[in-house]
Write a protein that holds these residues in place. Sequence first.
Motif, PDB file in Angstrom:
ATOM      1  N   ALA A   1     -19.728   4.400  15.163  1.00 39.52           N
ATOM      2  CA  ALA A   1     -18.557   5.539  15.192  1.00 39.52           C
ATOM      3  C   ALA A   1     -19.054   6.769  15.317  1.00 39.52           C
ATOM      4  O   ALA A   1     -18.315   7.782  15.483  1.00 39.52           O
ATOM      5  N   MET A   2     -20.245   6.995  14.460  1.00 40.84           N
ATOM      6  CA  MET A   2     -20.768   8.247  14.117  1.00 40.84           C
ATOM      7  C   MET A   2     -19.830   9.496  13.401  1.00 40.84           C
ATOM      8  O   MET A   2     -19.825  10.327  13.977  1.00 40.84           O
ATOM      9  N   GLY A   3     -19.263   8.955  12.717  1.00 42.99           N
ATOM     10  CA  GLY A   3     -18.248   9.558  11.782  1.00 42.99           C
ATOM     11  C   GLY A   3     -16.913   9.956  12.399  1.00 42.99           C
ATOM     12  O   GLY A   3     -15.895  10.436  11.777  1.00 42.99           O
ATOM     13  N   ALA A   4     -16.632   9.571  13.508  1.00 44.39           N
ATOM     14  CA  ALA A   4     -15.395   9.380  14.342  1.00 44.39           C
ATOM     15  C   ALA A   4     -14.268   9.161  13.705  1.00 44.39           C
ATOM     16  O   ALA A   4     -13.200   9.687  13.774  1.00 44.39           O
ATOM     17  N   GLN A   5     -14.358   8.133  12.754  1.00 41.50           N
ATOM     18  CA  GLN A   5     -13.475   7.525  11.982  1.00 41.50           C
ATOM     19  C   GLN A   5     -12.790   8.549  10.838  1.00 41.50           C
ATOM     20  O   GLN A   5     -11.685   8.597  10.454  1.00 41.50           O
ATOM     21  N   LYS A   6     -13.455   9.654  10.606  1.00 44.15           N
ATOM     22  CA  LYS A   6     -13.094  10.490   9.637  1.00 44.15           C
ATOM     23  C   LYS A   6     -11.998  11.535  10.261  1.00 44.15           C
ATOM     24  O   LYS A   6     -11.139  11.855   9.766  1.00 44.15           O
ATOM     25  N   TRP A   7     -12.112  11.487  11.573  1.00 46.45           N
ATOM     26  CA  TRP A   7     -11.334  12.674  12.343  1.00 46.45           C
ATOM     27  C   TRP A   7     -10.137  11.922  12.943  1.00 46.45           C
ATOM     28  O   TRP A   7      -9.306  12.803  13.768  1.00 46.45           O
ATOM     29  N   VAL A   8     -10.118  10.528  13.108  1.00 49.48           N
ATOM     30  CA  VAL A   8      -8.843  10.043  13.937  1.00 49.48           C
ATOM     31  C   VAL A   8      -8.348   9.246  13.122  1.00 49.48           C
ATOM     32  O   VAL A   8      -8.954   8.523  12.081  1.00 49.48           O
ATOM     33  N   ASP A   9      -6.944   9.239  13.010  1.00 52.36           N
ATOM     34  CA  ASP A   9      -6.061   8.281  12.170  1.00 52.36           C
ATOM     35  C   ASP A   9      -6.155   7.009  12.699  1.00 52.36           C
ATOM     36  O   ASP A   9      -5.857   6.691  13.879  1.00 52.36           O
ATOM     37  N   ILE A  10      -6.656   6.085  11.849  1.00 53.51           N
ATOM     38  CA  ILE A  10      -6.668   4.729  12.357  1.00 53.51           C
ATOM     39  C   ILE A  10      -5.660   3.809  11.515  1.00 53.51           C
ATOM     40  O   ILE A  10      -5.782   3.993  10.182  1.00 53.51           O
ATOM     41  N   LYS A  11      -4.932   3.002  12.306  1.00 56.99           N
ATOM     42  CA  LYS A  11      -3.979   2.284  11.660  1.00 56.99           C
ATOM     43  C   LYS A  11      -4.268   0.758  12.195  1.00 56.99           C
ATOM     44  O   LYS A  11      -4.591   0.311  13.123  1.00 56.99           O
ATOM     45  N   ARG A  12      -4.137   0.029  10.907  1.00 59.23           N
ATOM     46  CA  ARG A  12      -4.596  -1.422  11.416  1.00 59.23           C
ATOM     47  C   ARG A  12      -3.365  -2.438  11.203  1.00 59.23           C
ATOM     48  O   ARG A  12      -2.205  -2.282  10.362  1.00 59.23           O
ATOM     49  N   TYR A  13      -3.571  -3.716  12.045  1.00 56.54           N
ATOM     50  CA  TYR A  13      -2.234  -4.366  12.131  1.00 56.54           C
ATOM     51  C   TYR A  13      -2.715  -5.921  12.153  1.00 56.54           C
ATOM     52  O   TYR A  13      -3.853  -5.995  12.684  1.00 56.54           O
ATOM     53  N   LYS A  14      -2.183  -6.947  12.012  1.00 50.70           N
ATOM     54  CA  LYS A  14      -2.504  -8.141  11.920  1.00 50.70           C
ATOM     55  C   LYS A  14      -1.986  -8.977  13.058  1.00 50.70           C
ATOM     56  O   LYS A  14      -2.613  -9.887  13.605  1.00 50.70           O
ATOM     57  N   ASP A  15      -1.079  -8.323  13.859  1.00 55.02           N
ATOM     58  CA  ASP A  15      -0.827  -8.792  15.293  1.00 55.02           C
ATOM     59  C   ASP A  15      -0.337  -7.814  16.384  1.00 55.02           C
ATOM     60  O   ASP A  15       0.097  -6.787  15.715  1.00 55.02           O
ATOM     61  N   SER A  16      -0.450  -8.283  17.587  1.00 52.66           N
ATOM     62  CA  SER A  16       0.143  -7.335  18.537  1.00 52.66           C
ATOM     63  C   SER A  16       1.524  -6.827  18.519  1.00 52.66           C
ATOM     64  O   SER A  16       2.118  -5.673  18.994  1.00 52.66           O
ATOM     65  N   LYS A  17       2.446  -7.961  18.117  1.00 53.41           N
ATOM     66  CA  LYS A  17       3.713  -7.804  18.167  1.00 53.41           C
ATOM     67  C   LYS A  17       4.227  -6.571  17.072  1.00 53.41           C
ATOM     68  O   LYS A  17       5.085  -5.530  17.372  1.00 53.41           O
ATOM     69  N   ALA A  18       3.556  -6.429  15.981  1.00 51.52           N
ATOM     70  CA  ALA A  18       3.743  -5.185  15.097  1.00 51.52           C
ATOM     71  C   ALA A  18       3.421  -3.920  15.668  1.00 51.52           C
ATOM     72  O   ALA A  18       4.388  -3.124  15.456  1.00 51.52           O
ATOM     73  N   VAL A  19       2.420  -3.819  16.242  1.00 57.23           N
ATOM     74  CA  VAL A  19       2.015  -2.649  16.818  1.00 57.23           C
ATOM     75  C   VAL A  19       2.889  -2.329  17.968  1.00 57.23           C
ATOM     76  O   VAL A  19       3.405  -1.064  18.023  1.00 57.23           O
ATOM     77  N   ILE A  20       3.196  -3.129  18.853  1.00 57.08           N
ATOM     78  CA  ILE A  20       4.232  -2.834  19.922  1.00 57.08           C
ATOM     79  C   ILE A  20       5.469  -2.528  19.622  1.00 57.08           C
ATOM     80  O   ILE A  20       6.017  -1.280  19.753  1.00 57.08           O
ATOM     81  N   ASP A  21       6.056  -3.068  18.410  1.00 60.75           N
ATOM     82  CA  ASP A  21       7.431  -2.816  17.887  1.00 60.75           C
ATOM     83  C   ASP A  21       7.276  -1.399  17.329  1.00 60.75           C
ATOM     84  O   ASP A  21       8.289  -0.393  17.439  1.00 60.75           O
ATOM     85  N   SER A  22       6.065  -1.301  16.729  1.00 60.29           N
ATOM     86  CA  SER A  22       6.097   0.195  15.994  1.00 60.29           C
ATOM     87  C   SER A  22       6.093   1.314  16.760  1.00 60.29           C
ATOM     88  O   SER A  22       6.478   2.355  16.745  1.00 60.29           O
ATOM     89  N   LEU A  23       5.065   1.461  17.836  1.00 56.25           N
ATOM     90  CA  LEU A  23       4.992   2.241  18.965  1.00 56.25           C
ATOM     91  C   LEU A  23       6.208   2.365  19.873  1.00 56.25           C
ATOM     92  O   LEU A  23       6.599   3.516  20.294  1.00 56.25           O
ATOM     93  N   ARG A  24       6.816   1.422  20.172  1.00 56.93           N
ATOM     94  CA  ARG A  24       8.354   1.339  20.804  1.00 56.93           C
ATOM     95  C   ARG A  24       9.026   2.190  19.894  1.00 56.93           C
ATOM     96  O   ARG A  24      10.059   3.027  20.586  1.00 56.93           O
ATOM     97  N   GLY A  25       9.170   1.944  18.755  1.00 50.35           N
ATOM     98  CA  GLY A  25      10.115   2.672  17.881  1.00 50.35           C
ATOM     99  C   GLY A  25       9.895   4.259  17.620  1.00 50.35           C
ATOM    100  O   GLY A  25      10.718   5.052  17.647  1.00 50.35           O
ATOM    101  N   GLN A  26       8.600   4.453  18.129  1.00 49.81           N
ATOM    102  CA  GLN A  26       8.249   5.700  18.080  1.00 49.81           C
ATOM    103  C   GLN A  26       8.528   6.585  19.484  1.00 49.81           C
ATOM    104  O   GLN A  26       8.020   7.582  19.641  1.00 49.81           O
ATOM    105  N   GLY A  27       8.880   5.689  20.438  1.00 52.74           N
ATOM    106  CA  GLY A  27       9.087   6.408  21.797  1.00 52.74           C
ATOM    107  C   GLY A  27       7.907   6.152  22.900  1.00 52.74           C
ATOM    108  O   GLY A  27       7.874   6.738  23.799  1.00 52.74           O
ATOM    109  N   TYR A  28       7.045   5.450  22.365  1.00 48.95           N
ATOM    110  CA  TYR A  28       5.876   5.243  23.404  1.00 48.95           C
ATOM    111  C   TYR A  28       6.133   4.010  24.622  1.00 48.95           C
ATOM    112  O   TYR A  28       6.787   3.218  24.189  1.00 48.95           O
ATOM    113  N   LYS A  29       5.480   4.267  25.565  1.00 50.10           N
ATOM    114  CA  LYS A  29       5.671   3.506  26.633  1.00 50.10           C
ATOM    115  C   LYS A  29       4.395   2.498  26.476  1.00 50.10           C
ATOM    116  O   LYS A  29       3.398   3.040  26.241  1.00 50.10           O
TER     117      LYS A  29
END
Length: 217
Positions: free
Chosen positions: A76-104
């Motif tokens: 990653a060459m340090g990129a992880q310091k400057w990008v906000d990284i969020k971790r999930y255990k399953d795809s449903k959780a991230v889809i639900d979260s992003l939809r709740g924030q108004g993402y397509k």
Amino acid sequence: MDMKLLAYLEEIISEKRKERFTEILNERTDYITVAVEDVFQMHNTSAVIRSCESFGVQTAHLIEGKYGQRLDEEIAMGAQKWVDIKRYKDSKAVIDSLRGQGYKIVATSPHADSSLLQNFEINSKTALFFGTENKGLSDYVLENADSHLKIPMVGFTESLNISVSAAIILQHLTTKLKASDIDWRLTEEERLERRLDWTKKSIKSIDDILERYYTYN
């Protein structure tokens, strides 16, 4: 947002560093975000994070249910310091979260009904999903996506490494986004929060410095 703390810490870093943070944050966006689903090869996830950082995408979502954490700091060459990284255990959780924030939800897939990259229109906040090396995205993501996107290819294999695909798509879409009339930048509050975070990450012995700050303030 603790403006007093930010001012205190910015006295420790160089003026050039502060200017660089401001310059980069002015080009950052959360209008486009990226989600990586259960990628096995650690270098692929790490390379995607590098692409996010290079093209100004501020947040990446890592789905790590099958193989655990897949981020190699050296690749990653340090990129992880400057990008906000969020971790999930399953795809449903991230889809639900992003939809709740108004993402397509946009699945990157070579399926015949996918929109070609050059025809894809960004008209709302967009979350791009990238899948594992061999099988691609899970059925769950493909079935629950709002739309599908593919890179046009003319070779025999019609297949690209996930990190290459992510780089091509992000370069194209961020360029298109920044040429549009969309208000794609981070808010002032979001920029200030990241200035504080980045400043902390730039200072050695930050824990000791923060302890002294809170002791006397």
